[in-house]
Write an enzyme that holds these catalytic residues in place. Structure first.
Site, PDB file in Angstrom:
ATOM      1  CE  LYS A 242      52.614  -5.733  90.911  1.00  0.00           C
ATOM      2  NZ  LYS A 242      51.209  -5.940  90.128  1.00  0.00           N
TER       3      LYS A 242
ATOM      4  CG  ASP B 294      52.505  -3.973  87.127  1.00  0.00           C
ATOM      5  OD1 ASP B 294      52.877  -2.652  87.225  1.00  0.00           O
ATOM      6  OD2 ASP B 294      51.194  -4.061  87.780  1.00  0.00           O
TER       7      ASP B 294
END
Length: 448
Positions: free
Chosen positions: A126, A166
């Site tokens: 991430k 995202d």
């Protein structure tokens, strides 16, 4: 609790006291995989859990960019390469003021298990920045993305780490990031990012994928439970890609979404967000520089509940699709009081551990984020496959593959839950099924 699990939770808590989101995630996962750890004493000798909770690599860097007035701004960039035993690191980039090391470590940790559940060859990672794209011009966002990629490019690649979008990172941002990567590397490595535009290697239905996946997950759970999805009412939070995809697929499957929400309140549409005009307006609303969920209420004559959350509305199913920790114990109590029977997570860790425990303790069937919202990363991995094979699958082909992946996640979660005597516990089932595959690969690859 198993002594080894307890010790690792304690030591992690002591070491990372300033990272609450990460600690919440580690605690929830390790408690639920305790039966597996107990059955495999060799894991303690190999310090498997200690390795599991530490990222393989944490990259932090400064991002310097100019706004349209020529003023210089400095943000922090991150990439957490958490676990790569199953494949190249895979996980989104988030641009939002709330981004910090704790948030990204929790997301990367969760991504490891989520990606394992898809059965695709991808590890967990991430990244992102505390940059806020809201209210910025296209030129400012382009300059930021170019500055961000000027550092990030050193750490990613089609076989190393493949970021996606995202919160705050959509098709526009991915395009700017990819353009800068291509310019620096002088190479068209279109497999280095997913969520790309269709003209340069993107996959069909990628923007809708997480929302679609949530509904396929629910559909399969209902089949296991002997229930029918058609006719059910749904409360949704957020109004981004995930909420949009949920509205589209719920309508297709005969269910009805009646709420969406933003930072300043929620909209209640008892008729349902179920027409092409209404669903498409979510895209228009989000594209506005002054995006506000009240715009929907004004256009379609619905109630706007300022400063409130949608969970006070009585529905059959609740699907939080906004951000982490939006559902605390007080919200869970309202859901139970309203008679909500099903809770499925479209966002990453939208509920606290206390809220999940309360929901489960009161008979609510919970579908955790790492399972229910795996559709986005699944289609990202399918995009990687199309890029590597120079293929472009149709909407129907991608949708079918996504449905198969989500159905399998439900099936293995039920199987894992039942295998360890945890009947109907999809939270533990998902954690166990994801962990078993990662643990096996870690043991096979030695002390790395």
């Amino acid at each position: 609790m198993n002594e080894y699990v307890q010790r690792v939770i304690h030591n992690t808590s002591e070491k990372h006291k300033d990272q609450p989101e990460f600690l919440q995630s580690v605690t929830e996962v390790l408690k639920t995989i305790e039966p597996v750890v107990k059955a495999h004493p060799e894991y303690e000798k190999a310090a498997l859990l200690e390795r599991l909770v530490e990222p393989e690599r944490q990259i932090l860097f400064r991002v310097v960019w100019n706004d349209d007035k020529g003023e210089v701004h400095v943000n922090t960039g991150y990439r957490i390469q958490f676990n790569g035993v199953l494949g190249p690191y895979k996980g989104g980039l988030r641009f939002h003021p709330s981004v910090n090391l704790s948030v990204l470590k929790f997301l990367g940790f969760e991504q490891t298990f989520k990606n394992s559940l898809t059965t695709l060859a991808i590890g967990g990672g991430k990244g992102g920045s505390d940059f806020d794209p809201h209210g910025k011009s296209d030129a400012e966002i382009m300059r930021f993305c170019q500055a961000f990629m000027t550092e990030l490019y050193r750490h990613i690649g089609p076989n190393t780490d493949v970021p996606a979008g995202d919160i705050g990172v959509g098709g526009r941002e991915i395009g700017y990031l990819f353009g800068q990567y291509r310019r620096i590397r002088d190479s068209f490595d279109n497999g280095v990012l997913t969520g790309k535009g269709l003209t340069f290697g993107g996959s069909l239905i990628r923007p809708e994928a997480t929302g679609f996946g949530v509904l396929y997950y629910i559909q399969r759970v209902f089949e296991h439970e002997g229930l029918v999805l058609k006719g059910k009412t749904i409360a949704v939070s957020g109004y981004g890609n995930v909420a949009w995809g949920v509205c589209k697929k719920a309508t297709e499957l005969g269910a009805k979404v009646v709420t969406i929400s933003g930072h300043n309140g929620y909209v209640y549409d008892p008729e349902g967000i179920d027409t092409k005009e209404k669903i498409n307006f979510l895209l228009e609303m989000r594209a506005s520089q002054n995006a506000n969920v009240k715009m929907y209420a004004d256009k379609f004559g619905c109630a706007f509940m300022e400063g409130k959350k949608p969970w006070e509305v009585k529905v059959d199913i609740c699907i939080p699709c906004a951000t982490q920790n939006e559902v605390d114990l007080s919200v869970a109590e309202i859901m139970v009081q309203n008679g909500t029977q099903y809770y499925f997570e479209g966002a990453n860790m939208p509920a606290t551990n206390e809220a999940i425990a309360y929901l489960q303790g009161n008979g609510v069937l919970v579908g955790p984020a790492k399972a229910a919202n795996a559709g986005g990363v699944a289609v990202s991995a399918l995009e990687m496959s199309q890029n590597s094979e120079r293929l472009s699958w149709s909407c129907e082909e991608v949708d079918q593959k996504l449905r198969e992946i989500m159905y399998n996640i439900v099936d293995v979660s039920y199987q894992a839950s039942e295998r360890y005597g945890l009947k109907r516990d999809l939270v533990s089932g998902a954690n166990i099924a994801g962990f078993e595959k990662v643990a096996e690969a870690m043991m096979a690859q030695g002390l790395i």
